[in-house]
Write a protein that holds these residues in place. Structure first.
Motif, PDB file in Angstrom:
ATOM      1  N   ALA A 122      28.812  79.933  59.563  1.00  0.00           N
ATOM      2  CA  ALA A 122      29.634  80.107  58.365  1.00  0.00           C
ATOM      3  C   ALA A 122      29.881  78.768  57.679  1.00  0.00           C
ATOM      4  O   ALA A 122      30.091  78.716  56.466  1.00  0.00           O
ATOM      5  N   ALA A 123      29.850  77.688  58.442  1.00  0.00           N
ATOM      6  CA  ALA A 123      30.113  76.358  57.884  1.00  0.00           C
ATOM      7  C   ALA A 123      28.872  75.698  57.288  1.00  0.00           C
ATOM      8  O   ALA A 123      28.959  74.584  56.774  1.00  0.00           O
ATOM      9  N   TYR A 124      27.719  76.375  57.332  1.00  0.00           N
ATOM     10  CA  TYR A 124      26.491  75.792  56.800  1.00  0.00           C
ATOM     11  C   TYR A 124      26.339  76.107  55.304  1.00  0.00           C
ATOM     12  O   TYR A 124      25.317  76.635  54.857  1.00  0.00           O
ATOM     13  N   GLY A 125      27.358  75.814  54.537  1.00  0.00           N
ATOM     14  CA  GLY A 125      27.263  76.023  53.096  1.00  0.00           C
ATOM     15  C   GLY A 125      26.901  77.459  52.750  1.00  0.00           C
ATOM     16  O   GLY A 125      27.600  78.396  53.139  1.00  0.00           O
ATOM     17  N   GLU A 126      25.797  77.647  52.036  1.00  0.00           N
ATOM     18  CA  GLU A 126      25.374  78.969  51.572  1.00  0.00           C
ATOM     19  C   GLU A 126      24.374  79.638  52.514  1.00  0.00           C
ATOM     20  O   GLU A 126      23.787  80.666  52.173  1.00  0.00           O
ATOM     21  N   SER A 127      24.202  79.087  53.712  1.00  0.00           N
ATOM     22  CA  SER A 127      23.131  79.558  54.591  1.00  0.00           C
ATOM     23  C   SER A 127      23.220  81.052  54.895  1.00  0.00           C
ATOM     24  O   SER A 127      22.229  81.781  54.777  1.00  0.00           O
ATOM     25  N   GLU A 128      24.403  81.539  55.297  1.00  0.00           N
ATOM     26  CA  GLU A 128      24.532  82.959  55.614  1.00  0.00           C
ATOM     27  C   GLU A 128      24.238  83.827  54.403  1.00  0.00           C
ATOM     28  O   GLU A 128      23.578  84.863  54.512  1.00  0.00           O
ATOM     29  N   VAL A 129      24.717  83.398  53.242  1.00  0.00           N
ATOM     30  CA  VAL A 129      24.487  84.160  52.011  1.00  0.00           C
ATOM     31  C   VAL A 129      23.003  84.190  51.678  1.00  0.00           C
ATOM     32  O   VAL A 129      22.444  85.240  51.332  1.00  0.00           O
ATOM     33  N   VAL A 130      22.357  83.041  51.778  1.00  0.00           N
ATOM     34  CA  VAL A 130      20.919  82.961  51.493  1.00  0.00           C
ATOM     35  C   VAL A 130      20.145  83.885  52.424  1.00  0.00           C
ATOM     36  O   VAL A 130      19.259  84.639  51.996  1.00  0.00           O
ATOM     37  N   TYR A 186      22.888  88.950  67.438  1.00  0.00           N
ATOM     38  CA  TYR A 186      22.473  88.528  68.781  1.00  0.00           C
ATOM     39  C   TYR A 186      23.540  87.668  69.445  1.00  0.00           C
ATOM     40  O   TYR A 186      23.870  87.857  70.621  1.00  0.00           O
ATOM     41  N   GLY A 187      24.078  86.704  68.692  1.00  0.00           N
ATOM     42  CA  GLY A 187      25.082  85.831  69.285  1.00  0.00           C
ATOM     43  C   GLY A 187      26.077  85.322  68.269  1.00  0.00           C
ATOM     44  O   GLY A 187      25.732  85.077  67.115  1.00  0.00           O
ATOM     45  N   MET A 188      27.324  85.163  68.696  1.00  0.00           N
ATOM     46  CA  MET A 188      28.343  84.504  67.887  1.00  0.00           C
ATOM     47  C   MET A 188      28.934  83.391  68.743  1.00  0.00           C
ATOM     48  O   MET A 188      29.444  83.629  69.842  1.00  0.00           O
ATOM     49  N   LEU A 189      28.838  82.168  68.219  1.00  0.00           N
ATOM     50  CA  LEU A 189      29.321  81.001  68.937  1.00  0.00           C
ATOM     51  C   LEU A 189      30.616  80.482  68.336  1.00  0.00           C
ATOM     52  O   LEU A 189      30.789  80.494  67.116  1.00  0.00           O
ATOM     53  N   ILE A 190      31.511  79.997  69.186  1.00  0.00           N
ATOM     54  CA  ILE A 190      32.644  79.216  68.699  1.00  0.00           C
ATOM     55  C   ILE A 190      32.080  77.874  68.262  1.00  0.00           C
ATOM     56  O   ILE A 190      31.502  77.152  69.071  1.00  0.00           O
ATOM     57  N   HIS A 191      32.212  77.554  66.975  1.00  0.00           N
ATOM     58  CA  HIS A 191      31.548  76.366  66.439  1.00  0.00           C
ATOM     59  C   HIS A 191      32.159  75.077  66.983  1.00  0.00           C
ATOM     60  O   HIS A 191      31.452  74.088  67.198  1.00  0.00           O
ATOM     61  N   HIS A 192      33.467  75.087  67.221  1.00  0.00           N
ATOM     62  CA  HIS A 192      34.143  73.907  67.754  1.00  0.00           C
ATOM     63  C   HIS A 192      34.813  74.284  69.071  1.00  0.00           C
ATOM     64  O   HIS A 192      35.733  75.111  69.082  1.00  0.00           O
ATOM     65  N   VAL A 197      29.450  79.317  72.849  1.00  0.00           N
ATOM     66  CA  VAL A 197      30.147  78.166  72.294  1.00  0.00           C
ATOM     67  C   VAL A 197      29.153  77.050  72.027  1.00  0.00           C
ATOM     68  O   VAL A 197      28.123  76.936  72.710  1.00  0.00           O
ATOM     69  N   SER A 198      29.441  76.257  71.012  1.00  0.00           N
ATOM     70  CA  SER A 198      28.659  75.064  70.713  1.00  0.00           C
ATOM     71  C   SER A 198      29.417  73.864  71.268  1.00  0.00           C
ATOM     72  O   SER A 198      30.595  73.677  70.953  1.00  0.00           O
ATOM     73  N   VAL A 199      28.780  73.065  72.103  1.00  0.00           N
ATOM     74  CA  VAL A 199      29.451  71.925  72.737  1.00  0.00           C
ATOM     75  C   VAL A 199      28.725  70.632  72.409  1.00  0.00           C
ATOM     76  O   VAL A 199      27.556  70.625  72.019  1.00  0.00           O
ATOM     77  N   ARG A 235      34.000  79.999  61.845  1.00  0.00           N
ATOM     78  CA  ARG A 235      34.555  78.910  61.047  1.00  0.00           C
ATOM     79  C   ARG A 235      35.547  78.118  61.912  1.00  0.00           C
ATOM     80  O   ARG A 235      36.255  78.703  62.737  1.00  0.00           O
ATOM     81  N   PRO A 236      35.624  76.812  61.731  1.00  0.00           N
ATOM     82  CA  PRO A 236      36.596  76.011  62.497  1.00  0.00           C
ATOM     83  C   PRO A 236      38.021  76.479  62.238  1.00  0.00           C
ATOM     84  O   PRO A 236      38.393  76.779  61.097  1.00  0.00           O
ATOM     85  N   LEU A 237      38.814  76.548  63.288  1.00  0.00           N
ATOM     86  CA  LEU A 237      40.201  76.987  63.164  1.00  0.00           C
ATOM     87  C   LEU A 237      40.986  76.074  62.214  1.00  0.00           C
ATOM     88  O   LEU A 237      41.846  76.532  61.473  1.00  0.00           O
ATOM     89  N   SER A 238      40.644  74.797  62.213  1.00  0.00           N
ATOM     90  CA  SER A 238      41.361  73.831  61.370  1.00  0.00           C
ATOM     91  C   SER A 238      41.211  74.145  59.885  1.00  0.00           C
ATOM     92  O   SER A 238      42.108  73.852  59.092  1.00  0.00           O
ATOM     93  N   SER A 239      40.078  74.748  59.521  1.00  0.00           N
ATOM     94  CA  SER A 239      39.845  75.053  58.097  1.00  0.00           C
ATOM     95  C   SER A 239      40.617  76.283  57.643  1.00  0.00           C
ATOM     96  O   SER A 239      40.662  76.592  56.458  1.00  0.00           O
ATOM     97  N   MET A 240      41.225  76.992  58.590  1.00  0.00           N
ATOM     98  CA  MET A 240      41.972  78.204  58.244  1.00  0.00           C
ATOM     99  C   MET A 240      43.431  78.091  58.655  1.00  0.00           C
ATOM    100  O   MET A 240      44.123  79.080  58.862  1.00  0.00           O
TER     101      MET A 240
END
Length: 298
Positions: free
Chosen positions: A48-56, A103-109, A139-141, A73-78
């Motif tokens: 979700a944080a990759y700009g327009e990537s998901e939309v594209v 297939y997968g959903m990762l916690i970005h931070h 999760v992404s580490v 999306r990072p918790l800090s941004s919300m």
């Protein structure tokens, strides 16, 4: 080619220290996806944080041919509000699920999962999994320390982590093997260290990354000794790590992807352990998140 996966950050942002072409056009995205599909690459990584990537990606009919992994999306941004986390998560799932589970959903931070709302976020993702909207939670580490803390608290299915021929720390520490032993799927990013491993002229390194010159020179020398390209050697090291399930590669045009596919095949013939001794252990050089600090200090 099903150990290769296509990273899509360049589809939504102008990303990468060596990227001179900027954000990929939607026409080029379509061409890249067609090239990937034709060669058996069957997974896309986005966020979700990759700009327009998901939309594209949601506009691309060809996306239906791929498994998709995205990130929260990072918790800090919300402003730390769980209802906004759920709203953003649903938006990603609605854009990308394409009438099937993601297939997968990762916690970005990782800090979001390790913080005071970690259990609530985990519960939310578990609910989405039980509803059949997500197959795997992960999760992404950035470090072994983050990884250890996460695995102590949560039974993750999937982890995305940095690893490359210079940054072999998680192999040397035994973390890759431990993850495999515990049936946790491993996706590797930073395969080319944001493109620095593929620089032909290391004299062109940015001033704040000059400390990398000796390591890059040794890497280039080894490729010459083996009679292969630096691209093949970078991929060859990763290909030999059998614990790794997916290697993420990012491209800005179909030609780059073709070169990677050819090099991946060529890398199969490289001698075992031919690059294991090229590792360095310097956090501020291996972690791109630290590079901005180096730039400021110059």
């Amino acid at each position: 080619m099903n150990r290769l996966a296509l990273g899509t950050v360049q589809f939504g942002l102008s990303y990468g220290v060596t990227n001179t072409e900027g954000q990929v056009s939607e026409v080029s995205v379509q061409e890249i996806l067609q090239e990937a599909s034709q060669h058996g690459i069957d997974m896309l990584d986005t966020a979700a944080a990759y700009g327009e990537s998901e939309v594209v990606l949601s506009k691309q009919i060809a996306t239906n041919q791929f498994e998709l992994v995205s990130k929260t999306r990072p918790l800090s941004s919300m402003k730390g509000k769980l209802d906004q986390v759920e709203k953003a998560l649903n938006q990603s799932l609605d854009r990308l699920a394409l009438h099937r589970p993601l297939y997968g959903m990762l916690i970005h931070h990782a800090d979001d999962l390790l913080g005071p709302q970690g259990d609530d976020i985990w519960k939310l993702l578990q609910e989405k999994k039980q509803q059949g909207r997500i197959c795997k939670i992960g999760v992404s580490v950035y470090s072994a320390q983050e990884l250890d803390l996460i695995c102590q608290r949560y039974a993750i299915d999937l982890v995305q982590l940095p690893h490359n021929v210079l940054d072999q720390r998680l192999r040397i520490s035994g973390h890759l093997q431990t993850l495999q032993d515990n049936c946790i799927e491993i996706h590797v990013r930073s395969a080319f260290l944001q493109g620095l491993l593929l620089l032909q002229d290391i004299a062109a390194l940015p001033v704040h990354l000059q400390e990398l010159k000796p390591a890059l020179a040794r890497f280039q020398q080894r490729a010459g000794e083996l009679g292969c390209s630096t691209l093949a050697l970078a991929l060859g090291y990763l290909r030999q790590q059998t614990a790794i399930d997916r290697v993420l590669v990012g491209v800005v045009n179909p030609q780059q992807l073709t070169e990677i596919i050819v090099a991946w095949t060529e890398a199969a013939s490289l001698p075992l352990h031919c690059a294991d001794d090229l590792a360095i252990d310097t956090e501020h050089l291996l972690n791109p998140a630290k590079w901005s600090l180096l730039k400021v200090s110059q």
